[in-house]
Write an enzyme that holds these catalytic residues in place. Sequence first.
Site, mmCIF file in Angstrom:
data_model
loop_
_atom_site.group_PDB
_atom_site.id
_atom_site.type_symbol
_atom_site.label_atom_id
_atom_site.label_comp_id
_atom_site.label_asym_id
_atom_site.label_seq_id
_atom_site.Cartn_x
_atom_site.Cartn_y
_atom_site.Cartn_z
ATOM 1 N N GLY A 23 -2.310 -8.131 0.023
ATOM 2 C CA GLY A 23 -1.699 -7.391 -0.820
ATOM 3 C C GLY A 23 -1.612 -6.736 -0.792
ATOM 4 O O GLY A 23 -2.046 -5.082 0.290
ATOM 5 N N ALA A 24 -0.018 -5.789 -0.848
ATOM 6 C CA ALA A 24 -0.093 -4.502 -0.183
ATOM 7 C C ALA A 24 -0.470 -3.609 -1.081
ATOM 8 O O ALA A 24 -0.711 -3.001 0.494
ATOM 9 C CB ALA A 24 1.517 -4.850 -1.115
ATOM 10 N N ASP A 69 5.975 -7.019 -2.892
ATOM 11 C CA ASP A 69 5.204 -6.227 -1.133
ATOM 12 C C ASP A 69 6.675 -4.860 -0.737
ATOM 13 O O ASP A 69 5.767 -4.093 0.177
ATOM 14 C CB ASP A 69 5.064 -7.610 0.141
ATOM 15 C CG ASP A 69 3.628 -7.919 -0.295
ATOM 16 O OD1 ASP A 69 3.866 -8.939 -0.751
ATOM 17 O OD2 ASP A 69 2.905 -7.900 0.123
ATOM 18 N N ASN A 109 8.761 -10.878 -2.205
ATOM 19 C CA ASN A 109 7.016 -11.062 -1.943
ATOM 20 C C ASN A 109 6.642 -12.356 -1.589
ATOM 21 O O ASN A 109 7.107 -13.060 -1.209
ATOM 22 C CB ASN A 109 6.533 -10.620 -3.727
ATOM 23 C CG ASN A 109 5.297 -11.273 -4.411
ATOM 24 O OD1 ASN A 109 4.285 -10.707 -4.019
ATOM 25 N ND2 ASN A 109 5.308 -12.583 -5.605
HETATM 26 O O1 MRU Z 1 -0.097 -12.123 2.566
HETATM 27 P P1 MRU Z 1 -0.625 -11.683 1.445
HETATM 28 O O2 MRU Z 1 -1.898 -11.882 0.702
HETATM 29 O O3 MRU Z 1 -0.488 -10.118 2.046
HETATM 30 O O4 MRU Z 1 0.784 -10.950 0.609
HETATM 31 C C1 MRU Z 1 0.576 -11.118 -0.766
HETATM 32 C C2 MRU Z 1 1.622 -10.711 -1.721
HETATM 33 O O5 MRU Z 1 2.569 -11.411 -1.560
HETATM 34 C C3 MRU Z 1 1.390 -9.950 -2.708
HETATM 35 O O6 MRU Z 1 1.838 -10.453 -4.101
HETATM 36 C C4 MRU Z 1 1.478 -8.559 -3.124
HETATM 37 O O7 MRU Z 1 1.339 -7.944 -1.694
HETATM 38 C C5 MRU Z 1 1.464 -8.045 -4.472
HETATM 39 S S1 MRU Z 1 -0.269 -7.892 -4.644
HETATM 40 C C6 MRU Z 1 -0.601 -6.777 -5.835
#
Ligand code: MRU
Length: 337
Positions: free
Chosen positions: A48-49, A234, A244
Site C-alpha cells: 500500500g502506497a 499509488d 492504482n
Molecule cells: O500491490 P499493493 O498491494 O501494494 O497495491 C496497493 C494498492 O494498489 C492500493 O490501492 C494503493 O496503494 C492505495 S493504498 C492506500
Amino acid sequence: MKPVPTLKWCENHLQLLDQRLLPAEEIFIQCKSVKDLAHAIKTLAVRGAPAIGIAAAYGAVTAALETSDTANFQEECNALLDVLASTRPTAVNLFHCLDIQRQILFSSPTKEIAIERLLTRAHELFEEDLEASKAMGRFGADLLPEGCTVLTHCNAGGLATSGLGTALSVIYEAHSRGILKQVFADETRPLLQGARLTAWELHRVGIPVKVLPDSAAASLLRTGEVDAVITGADRVAMNGDSANKIGTYPLALAAHESGVPFYIVAPTSTFDPKSATGFSIEIEERGREELAEMGTRKILPDGVRVFNPAFDVTPVKLITSIICEKGVISAPSEIEW
Ligand code: MRU
C-alpha cells in the site's frame, strides 16, 4: 475506530504485521536490516502506497544504524536508501519519503545526529499520514448518500497506511456516521488484497462486506445497487491520471458506463510533480508465480508465459473526484492542475 498495527518502530527496528499471511495468521516480523526491509517490501509483507513510504522512512534509520561511523557515513547510508528505492517502482510515496530522508541525511554532520533526526522525521511522517487519513475520511464521507452501498478494489485501508486508510477511511467514517449499508470488495486477483485484507479489516470491526470476483464488478454496477466506487491510488499524475492496483481502470470504465461516481482517495504524498500524465508512471510487472500457482496448486501449464502488471492507470476523465487531506478535487478533468 483503532488503526490496524501495520507498522511500528520498536526501539531500534521496524516491526511489521506480515500481510502475506493474513487472514490465516496474524504474525509480526522484525526488520533489523535494510536487506530484511527491502525483502518485506518486495514480497508485500508491507504494502500500500503510504505504508511503503513510511516503512522506507523508518528504513532510513535502519540504514543509518547499519553504516560505519566514518566520514563516509552519508554515502554509505545513501547507497542503502537506493536499495530501498529499488524495491517497487510505482507507489510514489516510497520515493517521496526517501527524498525527505536523504535531505536530512546530507544535512546531518554526524551519524548519531542523522539517526536522531531521521527517526524524528519518520515518526512525523507516520503521524502526518494518520492525520491525513482522518481528514480524507471526513471529506469522502460527506459525498456519500444516506444508506449507501460502495464498491472498493484492492486494500486501501489501515493495512496500507499508518491510519485508517485512504479509501477505507471514507468507509470507516461513513460507518461511524451510520450512513453505510454495504461494502462490496473486489477480491483483487492475483494477490487477493481485497479478499484477504479488505474483507479482514472490515469484518473485524463489524462492517458488512461482501467479496466478489473482479469479473463480477461491471455487472454489479449495472444493477444500480452501488452508489459509489471508492479506491486508493499509488501515484496521481499532475493532470489527475491515477495509478492504482490492476483492475481499477476497468472498474472506472464500468462505473462510467453505469453512471456510478468513481472516487480516488489519496493523500498529497501520492501526488507526483514529476509525472505530467499517467503515461509517465512506471508500472510494476510482477513474477509468473503469482499467476501460475494458487496456494500450492499449479494452475498454468509449464512453459506458458504471463502478463502480470501490478497496476494500471485510470485516465482523469473517468474520475468523478479526487479526495485528499486538503479537500475534494471535483471534476478533476475540467480543472487547470
Ligand atoms: O500491490 P499493493 O498491494 O501494494 O497495491 C496497493 C494498492 O494498489 C492500493 O490501492 C494503493 O496503494 C492505495 S493504498 C492506500
